[in-house]
Motif scaffolding. Structure first.
Motif, mmCIF file in Angstrom:
data_model
loop_
_atom_site.group_PDB
_atom_site.id
_atom_site.type_symbol
_atom_site.label_atom_id
_atom_site.label_comp_id
_atom_site.label_asym_id
_atom_site.label_seq_id
_atom_site.Cartn_x
_atom_site.Cartn_y
_atom_site.Cartn_z
ATOM 1 N N SER A 1 0.832 -1.198 0.000
ATOM 2 C CA SER A 1 0.000 0.000 0.000
ATOM 3 C C SER A 1 0.869 1.251 0.000
ATOM 4 N N VAL A 2 0.457 2.234 -0.773
ATOM 5 C CA VAL A 2 1.124 3.535 -0.790
ATOM 6 C C VAL A 2 0.042 4.594 -0.636
ATOM 7 N N ASP A 3 0.012 5.234 0.522
ATOM 8 C CA ASP A 3 -0.960 6.289 0.807
ATOM 9 C C ASP A 3 -0.281 7.635 0.602
ATOM 10 N N VAL A 4 -0.854 8.451 -0.279
ATOM 11 C CA VAL A 4 -0.222 9.704 -0.654
ATOM 12 C C VAL A 4 -1.121 10.883 -0.295
ATOM 13 N N TRP A 5 -0.614 11.752 0.563
ATOM 14 C CA TRP A 5 -1.311 13.004 0.852
ATOM 15 C C TRP A 5 -0.791 14.053 -0.110
ATOM 16 N N SER A 6 -1.700 14.729 -0.781
ATOM 17 C CA SER A 6 -1.286 15.707 -1.787
ATOM 18 C C SER A 6 -2.384 16.726 -2.030
ATOM 19 N N ASP A 7 -1.981 17.803 -2.715
ATOM 20 C CA ASP A 7 -2.943 18.778 -3.207
ATOM 21 C C ASP A 7 -2.722 18.904 -4.703
ATOM 22 N N PHE A 8 -3.792 18.930 -5.453
ATOM 23 C CA PHE A 8 -3.680 18.951 -6.906
ATOM 24 C C PHE A 8 -2.945 20.182 -7.428
ATOM 25 N N VAL A 9 -2.946 21.272 -6.655
ATOM 26 C CA VAL A 9 -2.286 22.497 -7.101
ATOM 27 C C VAL A 9 -0.864 22.620 -6.565
ATOM 28 N N ALA B 1 -4.198 13.423 8.367
ATOM 29 C CA ALA B 1 -2.885 14.036 8.152
ATOM 30 C C ALA B 1 -2.422 14.750 9.417
ATOM 31 N N GLN B 2 -3.344 15.417 10.091
ATOM 32 C CA GLN B 2 -3.003 16.094 11.341
ATOM 33 C C GLN B 2 -2.616 15.093 12.417
ATOM 34 N N GLN B 3 -3.348 13.981 12.473
ATOM 35 C CA GLN B 3 -3.026 12.941 13.453
ATOM 36 C C GLN B 3 -1.641 12.351 13.200
ATOM 37 N N LEU B 4 -1.283 12.226 11.935
ATOM 38 C CA LEU B 4 0.018 11.684 11.569
ATOM 39 C C LEU B 4 1.118 12.740 11.604
ATOM 40 N N ARG B 5 0.723 13.973 11.907
ATOM 41 C CA ARG B 5 1.652 15.106 11.987
ATOM 42 C C ARG B 5 2.330 15.376 10.651
ATOM 43 N N LEU B 6 1.540 15.276 9.606
ATOM 44 C CA LEU B 6 2.029 15.611 8.272
ATOM 45 C C LEU B 6 1.798 17.096 8.060
ATOM 46 N N SER B 7 2.859 17.857 8.026
ATOM 47 C CA SER B 7 2.736 19.316 7.949
ATOM 48 C C SER B 7 2.850 19.855 6.528
ATOM 49 N N GLY B 8 3.189 18.987 5.582
ATOM 50 C CA GLY B 8 3.313 19.431 4.204
ATOM 51 C C GLY B 8 3.167 18.267 3.248
#
Length: 201
Positions: A4-12, A159-166
Motif C-alpha cells: 500500500s502507498v498512501d499519498v497526501w497531496s494537493d492537486f495544485v 494528516a493532522q493525526q500523523l503530523r504531516l505538515s506538508g
C-alpha cells in the motif's frame, strides 16, 4: 505481495505532481496499491493569495519548471494560480468509490500541470472523470454530496493525526514515510524495504 502507498497531496502543489510521475512509474513495474488523500495547501475558504505571495511564487516558478524538465522529463504548463482545490478533492473521493481513484488523481494533476486547465471548474473535473471511463454527466450533483466533503475532511484530519505538515507525503505499507519530491530511486528503495520487512502480526 502488493504494498500500500498512501499519498497526501494537493492537486495544485507542483511537487505533488512531480511525485505522481514517480509513483506512476513505480506502479508500472511493481505491485503497489495507490491511495490518494486530500491535503489543502490553502484550506477551503481561504482568501485569495495577496500580491506579495503571488510575487514569491512567480520568483520560484522558473526554477521549478526547469527542475521538472531536467529531472522528471515533463514540460510544465500550469493552470490558473490561486484556485480552490476542494471540488477536485471531492470528485476524487467519488472516483475512488468507483474504483478509479488513482487514474482520476493522475488525470486531474495532468489537466492542471500539463494542460493549464482550471480544475476548480466542474466541467473540467467531469472531463477528467470521463477520460478514465467514469460517467460524470451529473458532476454538480456529485460535488454537492456531503459524503464526499466528509471524506476530504477525514483525510485532512488523519494528516493532522500523523503530523504531516506538508505535501507530498507518501506512506509505504503504513510504516515508511517519504516526504517531498524525492528522486525515483528513493521510492524504489523504500518499496524494496517494505517488501523485505513485512508487517508483523
Amino acid at each position: 505481495m502488493s504494498v500500500s502507498v498512501d499519498v497526501w497531496s494537493d492537486f495544485v502543489c507542483p511537487f505533488c505532481f512531480l511525485v505522481s510521475t514517480n509513483l506512476k512509474r513505480l506502479a508500472e513495474t511493481h505491485d503497489i496499491q495507490l491511495t490518494w488523500h486530500a491535503f489543502e495547501l490553502r484550506p477551503f475558504g481561504s482568501p485569495p493569495p495577496d500580491a506579495q505571495y503571488r510575487q514569491f511564487i512567480a520568483e520560484k516558478t522558473p526554477a521549478m519548471v526547469a527542475m521538472a524538465k531536467t529531472q522528471y522529463g515533463v514540460e510544465i504548463n500550469q493552470g490558473p494560480f490561486g484556485i480552490d482545490s476542494r471540488w477536485a478533492h471531492r470528485a476524487a473521493k467519488w472516483a475512488e468509490q468507483q474504483g478509479q481513484g488513482d487514474a482520476y488523481a493522475q488525470a486531474v494533476l495532468s489537466a492542471y500541470w500539463l494542460q493549464a486547465q482550471d480544475i476548480s471548474q466542474p466541467e473540467v473535473l467531469a472531463a477528467c472523470a470521463e477520460a478514465v471511463g467514469l460517467d460524470a454527466s451529473n458532476i454538480n450533483t456529485i460535488l454537492a454530496e456531503p459524503i464526499y466533503d466528509a471524506a476530504v475532511e477525514e483525510d485532512i484530519a488523519l494528516a493532522q493525526q500523523l503530523r504531516l505538515s506538508g505535501v507530498p507525503a507518501s506512506v509505504f505499507a503504513k510504516r515508511y514515510l517519504v516526504v517531498g519530491a524525492q528522486p525515483y530511486e528513493v521510492f524504489a528503495d523504500v518499496l524494496q524495504q517494505a517488501n523485505e520487512q513485512p508487517a508483523s502480526n
